[in-house]
Design a protein around this motif. Structure first.
Motif, PDB file in Angstrom:
ATOM      1  N   ASN A   1      32.930 -20.685  19.213  1.00  0.00           N
ATOM      2  CA  ASN A   1      34.856 -18.698  18.505  1.00  0.00           C
ATOM      3  C   ASN A   1      35.581 -19.256  18.943  1.00  0.00           C
ATOM      4  O   ASN A   1      36.326 -18.880  18.516  1.00  0.00           O
ATOM      5  CB  ASN A   1      33.972 -17.589  19.046  1.00  0.00           C
ATOM      6  CG  ASN A   1      32.526 -16.969  18.734  1.00  0.00           C
ATOM      7  OD1 ASN A   1      32.504 -17.324  16.921  1.00  0.00           O
ATOM      8  ND2 ASN A   1      32.239 -16.085  18.911  1.00  0.00           N
ATOM      9  N   THR A   2      35.547 -20.521  20.650  1.00  0.00           N
ATOM     10  CA  THR A   2      36.516 -20.198  20.723  1.00  0.00           C
ATOM     11  C   THR A   2      37.443 -22.512  20.622  1.00  0.00           C
ATOM     12  O   THR A   2      38.505 -22.607  20.326  1.00  0.00           O
ATOM     13  CB  THR A   2      36.877 -20.201  22.910  1.00  0.00           C
ATOM     14  OG1 THR A   2      36.130 -20.789  23.262  1.00  0.00           O
ATOM     15  CG2 THR A   2      36.603 -18.693  22.376  1.00  0.00           C
ATOM     16  N   GLY A   3      36.687 -22.626  20.493  1.00  0.00           N
ATOM     17  CA  GLY A   3      36.953 -24.610  20.321  1.00  0.00           C
ATOM     18  C   GLY A   3      37.212 -24.790  21.808  1.00  0.00           C
ATOM     19  O   GLY A   3      38.476 -25.500  21.490  1.00  0.00           O
ATOM     20  N   SER A   4      36.833 -23.623  22.715  1.00  0.00           N
ATOM     21  CA  SER A   4      37.876 -24.864  24.118  1.00  0.00           C
ATOM     22  C   SER A   4      36.825 -25.330  24.687  1.00  0.00           C
ATOM     23  O   SER A   4      35.443 -25.499  24.878  1.00  0.00           O
ATOM     24  CB  SER A   4      38.285 -23.152  25.261  1.00  0.00           C
ATOM     25  OG  SER A   4      37.872 -23.322  26.305  1.00  0.00           O
ATOM     26  N   LEU A   5      37.699 -26.121  25.351  1.00  0.00           N
ATOM     27  CA  LEU A   5      37.176 -27.416  26.035  1.00  0.00           C
ATOM     28  C   LEU A   5      35.715 -27.224  27.530  1.00  0.00           C
ATOM     29  O   LEU A   5      34.948 -27.313  28.009  1.00  0.00           O
ATOM     30  CB  LEU A   5      37.304 -28.719  26.233  1.00  0.00           C
ATOM     31  CG  LEU A   5      37.644 -29.999  25.249  1.00  0.00           C
ATOM     32  CD1 LEU A   5      38.627 -30.639  25.647  1.00  0.00           C
ATOM     33  CD2 LEU A   5      36.524 -30.873  25.229  1.00  0.00           C
ATOM     34  N   PHE A   6      36.627 -26.123  27.896  1.00  0.00           N
ATOM     35  CA  PHE A   6      36.482 -25.239  29.128  1.00  0.00           C
ATOM     36  C   PHE A   6      34.788 -24.764  29.360  1.00  0.00           C
ATOM     37  O   PHE A   6      33.978 -24.716  29.468  1.00  0.00           O
ATOM     38  CB  PHE A   6      37.283 -24.506  29.090  1.00  0.00           C
ATOM     39  CG  PHE A   6      37.026 -23.407  30.566  1.00  0.00           C
ATOM     40  CD1 PHE A   6      36.251 -23.791  31.564  1.00  0.00           C
ATOM     41  CD2 PHE A   6      36.329 -22.210  30.412  1.00  0.00           C
ATOM     42  CE1 PHE A   6      36.126 -23.186  33.329  1.00  0.00           C
ATOM     43  CE2 PHE A   6      36.189 -21.519  31.577  1.00  0.00           C
ATOM     44  CZ  PHE A   6      36.425 -21.714  32.743  1.00  0.00           C
ATOM     45  N   TRP A   7      34.987 -23.697  27.178  1.00  0.00           N
ATOM     46  CA  TRP A   7      33.582 -23.333  27.947  1.00  0.00           C
ATOM     47  C   TRP A   7      32.009 -23.965  27.066  1.00  0.00           C
ATOM     48  O   TRP A   7      31.262 -23.715  27.916  1.00  0.00           O
ATOM     49  CB  TRP A   7      33.650 -22.626  26.229  1.00  0.00           C
ATOM     50  CG  TRP A   7      34.708 -21.509  26.819  1.00  0.00           C
ATOM     51  CD1 TRP A   7      35.812 -20.726  26.228  1.00  0.00           C
ATOM     52  CD2 TRP A   7      33.861 -19.757  28.130  1.00  0.00           C
ATOM     53  NE1 TRP A   7      36.189 -19.965  26.715  1.00  0.00           N
ATOM     54  CE2 TRP A   7      34.689 -18.684  27.636  1.00  0.00           C
ATOM     55  CE3 TRP A   7      32.760 -19.333  28.472  1.00  0.00           C
ATOM     56  CZ2 TRP A   7      35.037 -17.954  28.834  1.00  0.00           C
ATOM     57  CZ3 TRP A   7      32.777 -19.421  29.613  1.00  0.00           C
ATOM     58  CH2 TRP A   7      34.212 -18.232  29.356  1.00  0.00           C
ATOM     59  N   SER A   8      32.757 -25.723  26.462  1.00  0.00           N
ATOM     60  CA  SER A   8      32.140 -26.620  26.595  1.00  0.00           C
ATOM     61  C   SER A   8      31.684 -27.173  27.521  1.00  0.00           C
ATOM     62  O   SER A   8      29.907 -27.322  27.385  1.00  0.00           O
ATOM     63  CB  SER A   8      32.382 -27.361  25.279  1.00  0.00           C
ATOM     64  OG  SER A   8      33.131 -27.315  24.006  1.00  0.00           O
TER      65      SER A   8
ATOM     66  N   HIS B   1      36.649 -27.469  13.223  1.00  0.00           N
ATOM     67  CA  HIS B   1      37.403 -28.207  14.736  1.00  0.00           C
ATOM     68  C   HIS B   1      36.713 -27.472  15.907  1.00  0.00           C
ATOM     69  O   HIS B   1      36.558 -28.502  16.522  1.00  0.00           O
ATOM     70  CB  HIS B   1      38.417 -28.880  14.984  1.00  0.00           C
ATOM     71  CG  HIS B   1      38.983 -29.471  13.630  1.00  0.00           C
ATOM     72  ND1 HIS B   1      38.271 -30.952  13.461  1.00  0.00           N
ATOM     73  CD2 HIS B   1      40.595 -29.871  13.508  1.00  0.00           C
ATOM     74  CE1 HIS B   1      39.150 -31.269  12.127  1.00  0.00           C
ATOM     75  NE2 HIS B   1      40.428 -30.871  13.032  1.00  0.00           N
ATOM     76  N   ARG B   2      36.272 -26.416  16.029  1.00  0.00           N
ATOM     77  CA  ARG B   2      36.117 -25.708  16.781  1.00  0.00           C
ATOM     78  C   ARG B   2      34.481 -26.273  17.240  1.00  0.00           C
ATOM     79  O   ARG B   2      33.972 -26.485  18.063  1.00  0.00           O
ATOM     80  CB  ARG B   2      35.530 -24.002  16.670  1.00  0.00           C
ATOM     81  CG  ARG B   2      37.701 -23.857  16.895  1.00  0.00           C
ATOM     82  CD  ARG B   2      37.648 -21.885  16.366  1.00  0.00           C
ATOM     83  NE  ARG B   2      37.150 -22.308  15.502  1.00  0.00           N
ATOM     84  CZ  ARG B   2      36.139 -21.563  14.780  1.00  0.00           C
ATOM     85  NH1 ARG B   2      35.734 -20.647  15.828  1.00  0.00           N
ATOM     86  NH2 ARG B   2      36.058 -21.749  13.533  1.00  0.00           N
TER      87      ARG B   2
ATOM     88  N   VAL C   1      34.272 -30.109  18.250  1.00  0.00           N
ATOM     89  CA  VAL C   1      34.480 -29.476  20.080  1.00  0.00           C
ATOM     90  C   VAL C   1      33.591 -29.342  20.476  1.00  0.00           C
ATOM     91  O   VAL C   1      32.636 -29.732  21.266  1.00  0.00           O
ATOM     92  CB  VAL C   1      36.126 -28.662  20.467  1.00  0.00           C
ATOM     93  CG1 VAL C   1      35.908 -28.718  21.602  1.00  0.00           C
ATOM     94  CG2 VAL C   1      37.141 -29.088  19.633  1.00  0.00           C
TER      95      VAL C   1
END
Lengths: 727, 127
Positions: free
Chosen positions: A209-216, A255-256, A259
């Motif tokens: 949902n966020t596409g953030s590397l942190f959450w990944s 793109h999210r 990632v």
């Protein structure tokens, strides 16, 4: 039309209710968001409390005791971990099981649950609470079930909304399918792993949902924990790629997703290889191949998009043609290479069973023999999931109605869990969270809809809004008043029934430790049969420290955990041949068995017999599996010899010749005829027949050493040959 | 700014002209800051390919060491591509991607965090 109205109303809804309540509460302590937060925390706290305390039936009914079979091994290894430290545990070679082979425990175990319990134990001791390690282990699963409820809240919130999240947490807290493996004392991998799985799913959805590397990054860490906990991580590493493919083919690529998935796959694979039991499997076995293929596909797709973003159509077309050719030739050569070198076919039996449900029963009796690996019956769906079986489709409907990336995941998860739960009853555990969350969405959306139309009927202010509406809608919402009321009442009744069923199922079906058995007496009082522990403690007190005990593999973990003696085989069924040898010893005539027992250096033989008290999961009922498993190795064993002439399996006078000659039969019914508990003579209360020649059974090479009060555990000593080699 | 040559020289076959066209378009349309990242990506890719060729020709005996080295390349590559996606203005504007307001500073910090996890695992696995 209708959906339009609903959406618009839902947009209006907060504003309408907010304005009066905010005014009211400005004089009171909290503003609306604060109050909501307080309520939400309170509700979730209560849910955690419920999910913890509903699992305590077993402690209250019986005592704080480790249940069943596998938990005894986990408990034993946890004691090693706490007592001797992490380093010793990591290198632990257990010479007391699988005699004479031994077992490298450190490298063949999912250590997650042991480290979890040891961590909690150390924290508690650091704080100054001197609890017993057994109590920590007993309460691990209930504590983690509370975390599961919170994770279910978070995941559903991510996929749908807050309200559905709270309902999901509440349903998840008491869903019987999950309680079955997480009551207090059920100290098994699944108790922790389901939490890890749902939490990993939450982080995954969040990272999509966020596409953030942190959450990944966090997703990969929770995946590491999941891999450390349970072999069921295979489900996760295959479900997530399938979800990615579904997104890709339904045109929801973003793109999210790139990632989230690429980080998850590469880091997750690397991290999962840090668990020694998984090791190189993560890159060499075909169970993980799907994830790799998806990784490649996603990257190709991304390259295609990227090139498209800066080239003209002519160049792009040629480029795509070139790319497709390259990709196909690459995958083709990899597949050919895999087949030529024979690396690709390494699917384990359990995985094959999932793809072809009849595989195990045809080829691997040891997998088919485990009761939790049986196909699921329809009844157990209702028993384990209750109303969520019916509410799940409603949830699916609402998910499809308003597709988002998040609820696409729930849809995929639910669909696959349903399929796999049909193959093995054990996977009900994986389906239960999906069913809870989907039905929570169903309930929440239905109730929201119903409440909205109820409110619209009452509210005068709403009239002005309705006047503006097209007349068709107005008619509809006027009609929907009683319907909405019925919906609300119906939902309440259903949920009430669900709670009743969950509590009943937990207290009646899932809270028995299966080490201490209980039955209802004539007056309704509870009678306990503590034969297992009596037998194991007898071993502990009366046999030499290095005595080797032979029993069917089911009791291996318990004997080494409670009896502290060396066992020939145990529940870690890693060596089929060894188990088949024990099976052969059990199903052969006494002299053959004696030779096998001497070769295996056995001192005592333990059998479990339920014919006196009517305990049905005893060795006579498991006997056919001993025959089948040993037949899968030794072709001279023939299942037909153990059956009656018409193909049935009984112990009365029509019983098969090989059965009455077998060591198992003799050990179970030895002296059974002398017992005069029943007027009919040697009446077996499990098989419901009279065993005719029970009093004529003689043993030559074995002698009775111990028989527990209710005859459930019987232990025989293997006679040692004298100096001339005679017995 | 040096041109990322590996892309250009790798394929010299009949498809060479296509690659040339693609490369030409690339130089025209991609902003310079992203081209730096691309150069780094090419470097990582080359490191990975060298390791792969070595493993295929000499052997991948300490398999864990090979995997650690190779996966560190793949990991850094993938993470950097992800970072590049978050830094590209075009991607941020594209409605299909539905980014929820990620700041560039945050993206770089996240990238470092993931690299930290990756290299802790790699260090542990090198043997």
């Amino acid at each position: 039309m209708a959906t339009d109205a609903v959406e618009r109303k839902s947009a209006d809804q907060p504003a309408q209710t907010a304005s009066p309540s905010a005014e009211e509460n400005s004089q009171v302590l909290f503003t609306r968001p604060q109050r909501e937060l307080l309520l939400r925390t309170l509700i979730l706290g209560l849910i955690c409390l419920v999910s913890f305390s509903i699992r305590l039936f077993s402690v209250l009914r019986f005592e704080s005791i480790i249940h069943e079979f596998d938990p005894w091994f986990n408990f034993r290894s946890t004691r090693v971990l706490v007592g001797e430290g992490s380093y010793k545990f990591w290198n632990w070679f257990d010479s007391r099981s699988w005699y004479p082979l031994g077992r490298i425990v450190g490298g063949t175990v999912y250590p997650g649950i042991m480290y979890t319990a040891a961590f909690m134990y150390n924290v508690l001791h650091f704080v100054g609470l001197k609890v017993n390690i057994r109590d920590v282990c007993v309460l691990t699963a209930p504590v983690f079930s509370a975390f599961t409820a919170l994770s279910a809240y978070a995941l559903t919130k991510e996929a749908s909304d807050d309200a559905a999240g709270i309902v999901a947490a509440a349903i998840m807290a008491i869903v019987p399918g999950y309680i079955s493996r997480s009551v207090a004392g059920s100290y098994d991998n699944e108790g922790v792993a389901i939490t890890a799985m749902i939490f990993c799913f939450y982080l995954w959805t969040k990272s999509v949902n966020t596409g953030s590397l942190f959450w990944s990054g966090l997703t990969t860490l929770s995946y590491l924990y999941m891999v450390a906990c349970w072999g069921g991580y295979i489900f996760l590493i295959n479900l997530i790629p399938i979800y990615v493919l579904v997104m890709l083919f339904s045109g929801r690529y973003s793109h999210r997703l790139y990632v989230a998935y690429n980080t998850f796959y590469v880091l997750g694979t690397l991290l999962s290889m840090q668990i020694r039991f998984v090791g190189f499997n993560a890159v060499t076995t075909s169970e993980h191949l799907g994830a790799f293929g998806t990784f490649g596909l996603l990257n190709l797709y991304c390259v295609k998009n990227w090139v498209q973003s800066f080239t003209g159509p002519r160049v792009f077309k040629a480029f795509v043609r070139w790319l497709v050719f390259l990709a196909m030739s690459l995958t083709g050569s990899i597949v050919v290479l895999a087949f030529v070198t024979g690396n690709g076919g390494g699917m384990t039996g359990r995985i094959r069973t999932f793809l072809d449900p009849t595989y195990a029963s045809k080829h691997i009796p040891i997998i088919a023999s485990v009761s939790e690996h049986q196909p699921t019956s329809w009844g157990s769906y209702f028993f384990d999931l209750h109303i969520t079986v019916y509410l799940m489709p409603i949830g699916l409907y609402f998910c499809f109605k308003k597709l988002t990336d998040g609820n696409m995941f729930l849809i995929t998860y639910g669909t696959f869990a349903i399929y796999f739960s049909g193959v093995m009853i054990r996977i009900m555990l994986v389906l239960a969270p999906a069913a809870s969350m989907l039905s929570a969405i169903g309930i929440s959306e239905t109730l929201k809809f119903a409440m909205r139309s109820l409110q619209a009927d009452d509210d005068d202010e709403d009239l002005s809004m309705r006047v503006a509406n097209p007349s068709a809608e107005e008619a509809k919402s006027q009609q929907s008043g009683p319907v909405a009321f019925c919906l609300c009442v119906g939902a309440c009744v259903l949920l009430f029934q669900y709670v009743r069923h969950a509590i009943w199922a937990t207290s009646e079906a899932y809270s028995s430790p299966s080490i201490v058995l209980s039955a209802k007496g004539r007056d309704g009082e509870r009678i306990f049969f503590d034969d297992y522990r009596a037998g194991y403690y007898w071993l502990r007190q009366n046999t030499p420290d290095d005595a080797k005990i032979m029993s069917w593999w089911d009791y291996g973990y318990q004997i080494s955990g409670m009896g502290n003696r060396t066992v020939i085989v145990d529940n870690n069924t890693w060596n089929n041949t060894h188990i088949a040898t024990v099976g052969k010893a059990m199903n052969s005539p006494e002299d053959v068995s004696y030779k096998i027992a001497r070769k295996l250096d056995v001192d005592y033989v333990l059998v479990v017999f339920g014919g006196v008290v009517g305990y049905s999961s005893d060795d006579i009922n498991k006997f056919l599996w001993m025959v089948r498993i040993s037949a899968s190795v030794d072709k001279s064993v023939n299942e037909k010899d153990y059956m009656t002439s018409y193909g049935g399996y009984t112990v009365d006078d029509s019983a098969g010749k090989a059965l009455t000659n077998s060591l198992m039969y003799k050990m179970c019914y030895y002296r059974f005829g002398d017992m005069a508990r029943d007027p009919r003579g040697a009446f077996d209360r499990v098989r419901q027949t009279v065993v005719k020649d029970a009093s004529s059974i003689k043993l030559k090479y074995f002698e009775e050493a111990f028989t527990s009060e209710n005859w459930i555990v019987r232990i025989y000593r293997v006679k040692k040959p004298n100096a001339r080699g005679w017995v | 700014m040096s041109s990322p040559s590996p892309l250009h020289t790798q394929t010299q076959s009949s498809s060479g002209s296509i690659v040339h066209d693609v490369f030409h378009a690339y130089r025209l349309n991609v902003p310079a800051s992203l081209q730096v990242i691309d150069a780094f990506l090419c470097y990582v890719l080359a490191t990975g390919i060298i390791q792969l060729i070595y493993a295929m020709s000499v052997g991948s005996f300490p398999f864990n060491s090979f995997l650690a080295g190779f996966l560190s390349c793949v990991g850094v590559f993938v993470l950097t591509v992800s970072l590049r996606m978050q830094l590209s203005e075009r991607n941020l504007k594209d409605p299909n991607n539905r980014w929820q307001g990620l700041s560039k500073k945050r993206a770089v910090a996240d990238w470092l965090f993931c690299n930290f996890i990756l290299h802790m695992a790699v260090l542990n696995f090198l043997g």
